[in-house]
Design a protein around this motif. Structure first.
Motif, mmCIF file in Angstrom:
data_model
loop_
_atom_site.group_PDB
_atom_site.id
_atom_site.type_symbol
_atom_site.label_atom_id
_atom_site.label_comp_id
_atom_site.label_asym_id
_atom_site.label_seq_id
_atom_site.Cartn_x
_atom_site.Cartn_y
_atom_site.Cartn_z
ATOM 1 N N ARG A 161 -4.058 5.947 14.729
ATOM 2 C CA ARG A 161 -4.047 5.491 13.327
ATOM 3 C C ARG A 161 -4.555 4.054 13.183
ATOM 4 O O ARG A 161 -5.190 3.727 12.175
ATOM 5 C CB ARG A 161 -2.624 5.568 12.761
ATOM 6 C CG ARG A 161 -2.019 6.953 12.769
ATOM 7 C CD ARG A 161 -0.696 6.988 12.020
ATOM 8 N NE ARG A 161 0.318 6.136 12.630
ATOM 9 C CZ ARG A 161 0.925 5.132 11.996
ATOM 10 N NH1 ARG A 161 0.625 4.854 10.742
ATOM 11 N NH2 ARG A 161 1.843 4.409 12.626
ATOM 12 N N GLY A 191 -0.003 6.717 3.499
ATOM 13 C CA GLY A 191 -1.260 7.412 3.640
ATOM 14 C C GLY A 191 -2.474 6.530 3.413
ATOM 15 O O GLY A 191 -3.604 6.941 3.714
ATOM 16 N N GLY A 192 -2.247 5.347 2.900
ATOM 17 C CA GLY A 192 -3.336 4.425 2.618
ATOM 18 C C GLY A 192 -3.758 3.618 3.829
ATOM 19 O O GLY A 192 -3.267 3.839 4.952
ATOM 20 N N SER A 193 -4.662 2.674 3.589
ATOM 21 C CA SER A 193 -5.229 1.862 4.664
ATOM 22 C C SER A 193 -5.203 0.388 4.295
ATOM 23 O O SER A 193 -5.234 0.018 3.110
ATOM 24 C CB SER A 193 -6.681 2.271 4.935
ATOM 25 O OG SER A 193 -6.766 3.603 5.370
ATOM 26 N N LEU A 194 -5.140 -0.439 5.327
ATOM 27 C CA LEU A 194 -5.276 -1.883 5.183
ATOM 28 C C LEU A 194 -6.025 -2.405 6.398
ATOM 29 O O LEU A 194 -5.919 -1.828 7.484
ATOM 30 C CB LEU A 194 -3.912 -2.581 5.113
ATOM 31 C CG LEU A 194 -3.185 -2.687 3.776
ATOM 32 C CD1 LEU A 194 -1.847 -3.378 3.979
ATOM 33 C CD2 LEU A 194 -4.013 -3.414 2.746
ATOM 34 N N VAL A 241 4.616 -0.730 3.064
ATOM 35 C CA VAL A 241 4.126 0.619 2.799
ATOM 36 C C VAL A 241 5.186 1.354 1.988
ATOM 37 O O VAL A 241 6.306 1.560 2.458
ATOM 38 C CB VAL A 241 3.818 1.377 4.100
ATOM 39 C CG1 VAL A 241 3.214 2.738 3.780
ATOM 40 C CG2 VAL A 241 2.874 0.564 4.978
ATOM 41 N N VAL A 273 0.855 -1.189 0.000
ATOM 42 C CA VAL A 273 0.000 0.000 0.000
ATOM 43 C C VAL A 273 0.887 1.234 0.000
ATOM 44 O O VAL A 273 2.014 1.203 0.521
ATOM 45 C CB VAL A 273 -0.943 -0.018 1.227
ATOM 46 C CG1 VAL A 273 -0.161 0.036 2.525
ATOM 47 C CG2 VAL A 273 -1.979 1.081 1.148
ATOM 48 N N GLN A 274 0.387 2.305 -0.579
ATOM 49 C CA GLN A 274 1.140 3.551 -0.575
ATOM 50 C C GLN A 274 1.000 4.259 0.766
ATOM 51 O O GLN A 274 0.004 4.067 1.487
ATOM 52 C CB GLN A 274 0.634 4.468 -1.685
ATOM 53 C CG GLN A 274 1.043 4.029 -3.080
ATOM 54 C CD GLN A 274 0.716 5.080 -4.126
ATOM 55 O OE1 GLN A 274 -0.207 5.865 -3.968
ATOM 56 N NE2 GLN A 274 1.491 5.085 -5.199
ATOM 57 N N ASN A 279 -4.837 2.789 9.345
ATOM 58 C CA ASN A 279 -5.048 3.978 8.523
ATOM 59 C C ASN A 279 -3.807 4.860 8.556
ATOM 60 O O ASN A 279 -2.961 4.721 9.434
ATOM 61 C CB ASN A 279 -6.257 4.762 9.024
ATOM 62 C CG ASN A 279 -7.540 3.962 8.958
ATOM 63 O OD1 ASN A 279 -7.720 3.128 8.075
ATOM 64 N ND2 ASN A 279 -8.446 4.228 9.891
ATOM 65 N N SER A 280 -3.729 5.782 7.613
ATOM 66 C CA SER A 280 -2.607 6.727 7.541
ATOM 67 C C SER A 280 -1.274 5.995 7.644
ATOM 68 O O SER A 280 -0.399 6.389 8.434
ATOM 69 C CB SER A 280 -2.729 7.778 8.655
ATOM 70 O OG SER A 280 -3.946 8.469 8.551
#
Length: 121
Positions: free
Chosen positions: A65, A13-16, A119, A10-11, A82-83
């Protein structure tokens, strides 16, 4: 037995959302925790949830987060992330503690196989 899933790339700032399905023990009688580990480092506490799910505990590095939750009807614990930051990159493990939730790995009896979260910046 604990089976973790949901990891991936994930980039920043993204979420998982990680899931951990339990079997073979009375899930509702165990505190559940999440830990993470990177090569050459000790396993690090991330967060934990009480037997009922009403109380949670987090490492300072993820507070605000990440969210740990559980569904005792589904024998599953979750880690909503998140974040995300590049420094969150690690293998994430779920674990079960017979004496309730804890931030200490030694107090956990059962461990999942881990799921990799990467990330990118």
């Amino acid at each position: 037995q604990l089976q973790a899933s949901g990891g991936g790339l994930v980039q920043a700032g993204g979420s998982l959302r990680l899931s951990c399905a339990a079997s073979g023990f009375t899930f509702s009688a165990y505190g559940m925790g999440w830990f993470r580990q990177t090569p050459g480092k000790e396993r690090e506490f991330v967060g934990a949830v009480s037997l009922s799910g009403r109380s949670t505990l987090y490492a300072d590095s993820v507070k605000g987060r990440f969210t740990v939750s559980r569904d005792n009807a589904k024998n599953t614990v979750y880690l909503q992330m998140n974040s995300l930051k590049p420094e969150d990159t690690a293998v994430y493990y779920c674990a079960a503690a017979p004496r309730g939730w804890s931030k200490f790995p030694d107090e956990y009896d059962y461990w999942g196989q881990g799921t990799l979260v990467t990330v990118s910046s």
